[in-house]
Design a protein around this motif. Structure first.
Motif, PDB file in Angstrom:
ATOM      1  N   TYR A  57      36.043  36.579  20.346  1.00 47.97           N
ATOM      2  CA  TYR A  57      37.493  36.824  20.082  1.00 47.97           C
ATOM      3  C   TYR A  57      38.188  35.502  20.469  1.00 47.97           C
ATOM      4  O   TYR A  57      37.862  34.948  21.641  1.00 47.97           O
ATOM      5  CB  TYR A  57      38.329  37.911  20.765  1.00 47.97           C
ATOM      6  N   ASN A  58      38.812  34.968  19.373  1.00 46.85           N
ATOM      7  CA  ASN A  58      39.500  33.699  19.508  1.00 46.85           C
ATOM      8  C   ASN A  58      38.617  32.510  20.161  1.00 46.85           C
ATOM      9  O   ASN A  58      38.797  31.569  21.030  1.00 46.85           O
ATOM     10  CB  ASN A  58      40.760  33.628  20.534  1.00 46.85           C
ATOM     11  N   GLY A  59      37.175  32.420  19.375  1.00 49.88           N
ATOM     12  CA  GLY A  59      36.409  31.602  19.845  1.00 49.88           C
ATOM     13  C   GLY A  59      35.464  31.959  21.257  1.00 49.88           C
ATOM     14  O   GLY A  59      35.001  30.869  21.619  1.00 49.88           O
ATOM     15  N   ARG A  60      35.758  32.805  22.010  1.00 47.48           N
ATOM     16  CA  ARG A  60      35.365  33.111  23.104  1.00 47.48           C
ATOM     17  C   ARG A  60      34.538  34.484  23.514  1.00 47.48           C
ATOM     18  O   ARG A  60      34.941  35.379  22.958  1.00 47.48           O
ATOM     19  CB  ARG A  60      36.169  32.937  24.126  1.00 47.48           C
ATOM     20  N   HIS A  61      33.365  34.459  23.974  1.00 51.28           N
ATOM     21  CA  HIS A  61      32.600  35.900  24.437  1.00 51.28           C
ATOM     22  C   HIS A  61      33.790  36.825  24.923  1.00 51.28           C
ATOM     23  O   HIS A  61      34.382  36.346  26.009  1.00 51.28           O
ATOM     24  CB  HIS A  61      31.487  35.651  25.003  1.00 51.28           C
ATOM     25  N   THR A  62      33.782  38.066  24.320  1.00 51.69           N
ATOM     26  CA  THR A  62      34.909  38.814  25.083  1.00 51.69           C
ATOM     27  C   THR A  62      34.475  40.295  25.001  1.00 51.69           C
ATOM     28  O   THR A  62      33.567  40.707  24.230  1.00 51.69           O
ATOM     29  CB  THR A  62      36.059  38.933  24.074  1.00 51.69           C
ATOM     30  N   VAL A  63      34.432  40.849  25.885  1.00 53.67           N
ATOM     31  CA  VAL A  63      34.242  42.656  26.084  1.00 53.67           C
ATOM     32  C   VAL A  63      35.716  43.170  25.678  1.00 53.67           C
ATOM     33  O   VAL A  63      36.588  42.828  26.321  1.00 53.67           O
ATOM     34  CB  VAL A  63      33.615  43.177  27.355  1.00 53.67           C
ATOM     35  N   VAL A  64      35.726  44.000  24.966  1.00 53.01           N
ATOM     36  CA  VAL A  64      36.736  44.922  24.480  1.00 53.01           C
ATOM     37  C   VAL A  64      36.450  46.389  24.829  1.00 53.01           C
ATOM     38  O   VAL A  64      35.505  47.092  24.663  1.00 53.01           O
ATOM     39  CB  VAL A  64      36.852  44.888  22.966  1.00 53.01           C
ATOM     40  N   ILE A  65      37.493  46.708  25.800  1.00 52.31           N
ATOM     41  CA  ILE A  65      37.486  48.256  26.044  1.00 52.31           C
ATOM     42  C   ILE A  65      38.409  48.911  25.641  1.00 52.31           C
ATOM     43  O   ILE A  65      39.999  48.715  25.537  1.00 52.31           O
ATOM     44  CB  ILE A  65      37.795  48.360  27.792  1.00 52.31           C
ATOM     45  N   LEU A  66      38.264  49.943  24.871  1.00 48.63           N
ATOM     46  CA  LEU A  66      39.382  50.814  23.931  1.00 48.63           C
ATOM     47  C   LEU A  66      39.263  52.292  24.457  1.00 48.63           C
ATOM     48  O   LEU A  66      38.172  52.692  24.642  1.00 48.63           O
ATOM     49  CB  LEU A  66      38.927  50.813  22.564  1.00 48.63           C
ATOM     50  N   ILE A  67      40.086  52.640  24.790  1.00 47.99           N
ATOM     51  CA  ILE A  67      40.450  54.083  25.491  1.00 47.99           C
ATOM     52  C   ILE A  67      41.573  54.996  24.516  1.00 47.99           C
ATOM     53  O   ILE A  67      42.467  54.339  24.411  1.00 47.99           O
ATOM     54  CB  ILE A  67      40.996  54.158  27.013  1.00 47.99           C
ATOM     55  N   ASP A  68      41.033  56.041  23.990  1.00 50.00           N
ATOM     56  CA  ASP A  68      41.915  56.890  23.036  1.00 50.00           C
ATOM     57  C   ASP A  68      42.963  57.312  24.105  1.00 50.00           C
ATOM     58  O   ASP A  68      42.804  57.693  25.116  1.00 50.00           O
ATOM     59  CB  ASP A  68      41.193  58.079  22.626  1.00 50.00           C
ATOM     60  N   ASN A  73      43.861  60.017  31.004  1.00 51.85           N
ATOM     61  CA  ASN A  73      43.944  60.837  32.121  1.00 51.85           C
ATOM     62  C   ASN A  73      42.516  61.331  32.698  1.00 51.85           C
ATOM     63  O   ASN A  73      42.347  62.173  33.604  1.00 51.85           O
ATOM     64  CB  ASN A  73      44.734  62.044  32.199  1.00 51.85           C
ATOM     65  N   ARG A  74      41.587  60.927  31.816  1.00 52.41           N
ATOM     66  CA  ARG A  74      40.189  61.211  32.085  1.00 52.41           C
ATOM     67  C   ARG A  74      39.575  60.042  32.632  1.00 52.41           C
ATOM     68  O   ARG A  74      38.874  59.309  32.145  1.00 52.41           O
ATOM     69  CB  ARG A  74      39.624  61.864  30.851  1.00 52.41           C
ATOM     70  N   TRP A  75      39.503  60.007  34.135  1.00 53.87           N
ATOM     71  CA  TRP A  75      38.729  58.948  34.671  1.00 53.87           C
ATOM     72  C   TRP A  75      37.305  58.829  34.541  1.00 53.87           C
ATOM     73  O   TRP A  75      36.751  57.667  34.538  1.00 53.87           O
ATOM     74  CB  TRP A  75      39.074  58.984  36.108  1.00 53.87           C
ATOM     75  N   SER A  76      36.837  59.997  34.222  1.00 53.26           N
ATOM     76  CA  SER A  76      35.248  59.806  33.625  1.00 53.26           C
ATOM     77  C   SER A  76      35.057  58.844  32.384  1.00 53.26           C
ATOM     78  O   SER A  76      34.130  58.151  32.244  1.00 53.26           O
ATOM     79  CB  SER A  76      34.891  61.368  33.361  1.00 53.26           C
ATOM     80  N   VAL A  77      35.866  59.042  31.449  1.00 50.13           N
ATOM     81  CA  VAL A  77      36.122  58.302  30.099  1.00 50.13           C
ATOM     82  C   VAL A  77      36.289  56.527  30.576  1.00 50.13           C
ATOM     83  O   VAL A  77      35.466  55.961  30.057  1.00 50.13           O
ATOM     84  CB  VAL A  77      36.974  58.759  29.035  1.00 50.13           C
ATOM     85  N   ILE A  78      37.177  56.652  31.621  1.00 53.92           N
ATOM     86  CA  ILE A  78      37.579  55.259  31.817  1.00 53.92           C
ATOM     87  C   ILE A  78      36.487  54.368  32.668  1.00 53.92           C
ATOM     88  O   ILE A  78      36.088  53.387  32.428  1.00 53.92           O
ATOM     89  CB  ILE A  78      38.840  55.178  32.691  1.00 53.92           C
ATOM     90  N   GLN A 115      42.092  46.823  36.079  1.00 50.56           N
ATOM     91  CA  GLN A 115      42.788  46.160  35.074  1.00 50.56           C
ATOM     92  C   GLN A 115      43.173  47.331  33.972  1.00 50.56           C
ATOM     93  O   GLN A 115      44.202  47.322  33.305  1.00 50.56           O
ATOM     94  CB  GLN A 115      41.834  45.262  34.306  1.00 50.56           C
ATOM     95  N   VAL A 116      41.924  48.253  33.812  1.00 53.22           N
ATOM     96  CA  VAL A 116      42.371  49.487  32.764  1.00 53.22           C
ATOM     97  C   VAL A 116      43.538  50.244  33.497  1.00 53.22           C
ATOM     98  O   VAL A 116      44.486  50.828  32.758  1.00 53.22           O
ATOM     99  CB  VAL A 116      41.191  50.119  32.742  1.00 53.22           C
ATOM    100  N   GLN A 117      43.628  50.479  34.843  1.00 56.18           N
ATOM    101  CA  GLN A 117      44.437  51.403  35.177  1.00 56.18           C
ATOM    102  C   GLN A 117      46.013  50.531  35.272  1.00 56.18           C
ATOM    103  O   GLN A 117      46.870  51.380  35.001  1.00 56.18           O
ATOM    104  CB  GLN A 117      44.077  51.602  36.872  1.00 56.18           C
ATOM    105  N   ASN A 118      45.822  49.183  35.546  1.00 56.88           N
ATOM    106  CA  ASN A 118      47.239  48.739  35.309  1.00 56.88           C
ATOM    107  C   ASN A 118      47.712  48.496  33.988  1.00 56.88           C
ATOM    108  O   ASN A 118      48.959  48.719  33.720  1.00 56.88           O
ATOM    109  CB  ASN A 118      47.026  47.151  35.877  1.00 56.88           C
ATOM    110  N   VAL A 119      47.047  48.808  32.997  1.00 51.82           N
ATOM    111  CA  VAL A 119      47.180  48.693  31.641  1.00 51.82           C
ATOM    112  C   VAL A 119      48.007  50.204  31.433  1.00 51.82           C
ATOM    113  O   VAL A 119      48.996  50.512  30.643  1.00 51.82           O
ATOM    114  CB  VAL A 119      46.292  48.602  30.455  1.00 51.82           C
ATOM    115  N   ILE A 120      47.269  51.207  31.745  1.00 57.14           N
ATOM    116  CA  ILE A 120      47.624  52.949  31.775  1.00 57.14           C
ATOM    117  C   ILE A 120      49.037  53.199  32.419  1.00 57.14           C
ATOM    118  O   ILE A 120      49.734  53.462  31.944  1.00 57.14           O
ATOM    119  CB  ILE A 120      46.626  53.670  32.067  1.00 57.14           C
TER     120      ILE A 120
END
Length: 140
Positions: A57-68, A73-78, A115-120
């Motif tokens: 992504y934008n020329g750099r290796h990136t991991v993308v985490i997508l949560i529906d 509210n399902r911490w097991s998915v996160i 980081q995911v928690q801070n986005v949610i």
């Protein structure tokens, strides 16, 4: 809480490592299109609770985490998706996971989950409270 018609995408760098992290919360299909990520033509994400993938992504290796959004509210998915992200980044750098010596892995996983928690649920800003100056009496 996240509105059902709102997608949140946050892009950041993984500290110390030359690696990107993108977190998307909302409609997975819509976020994939917004990020212009190409999946296999037979990939149907309509029933996914989450998805983690590696990309450039934008020329750099990136991991993308997508949560529906329905799974925020399902911490097991996160936790599941964050573990994939941890493994993907470690694999890229050739780090061998060791169940008898996993402290670094756990701290790294902790950082990704945070980081995911801070986005949610962004942390609340603390009010700027002025501290009273302490008076110290010095005697000779």
């Amino acid at each position: 809480m996240i509105n059902k018609n709102t997608d949140i995408i946050k892009k950041m760098s993984v500290p110390i490592l030359d690696y990107g992290l993108v977190i998307g919360i909302g409609n997975i299909d819509r976020i994939i299109k917004r990020l212009k990520i190409r999946l296999s033509s037979n990939t149907d994400t309509s029933n996914y609770n989450g998805l983690t993938l590696n990309t450039t992504y934008n020329g750099r290796h990136t991991v993308v985490i997508l949560i529906d959004r329905e799974s925020t509210n399902r911490w097991s998915v996160i936790a599941h998706e964050c573990k994939h992200a941890t493994n993907n980044i470690f694999e890229y750098y050739g780090v061998k996971l060791d169940p008898n010596n996993d402290e670094y892995e756990c701290y790294f996983l902790d950082w990704i989950v945070e980081q995911v928690q801070n986005v949610i649920q962004p942390p609340k800003k603390k009010p700027n409270v002025k501290k009273e100056k302490e008076t110290v009496e010095i005697t000779k």
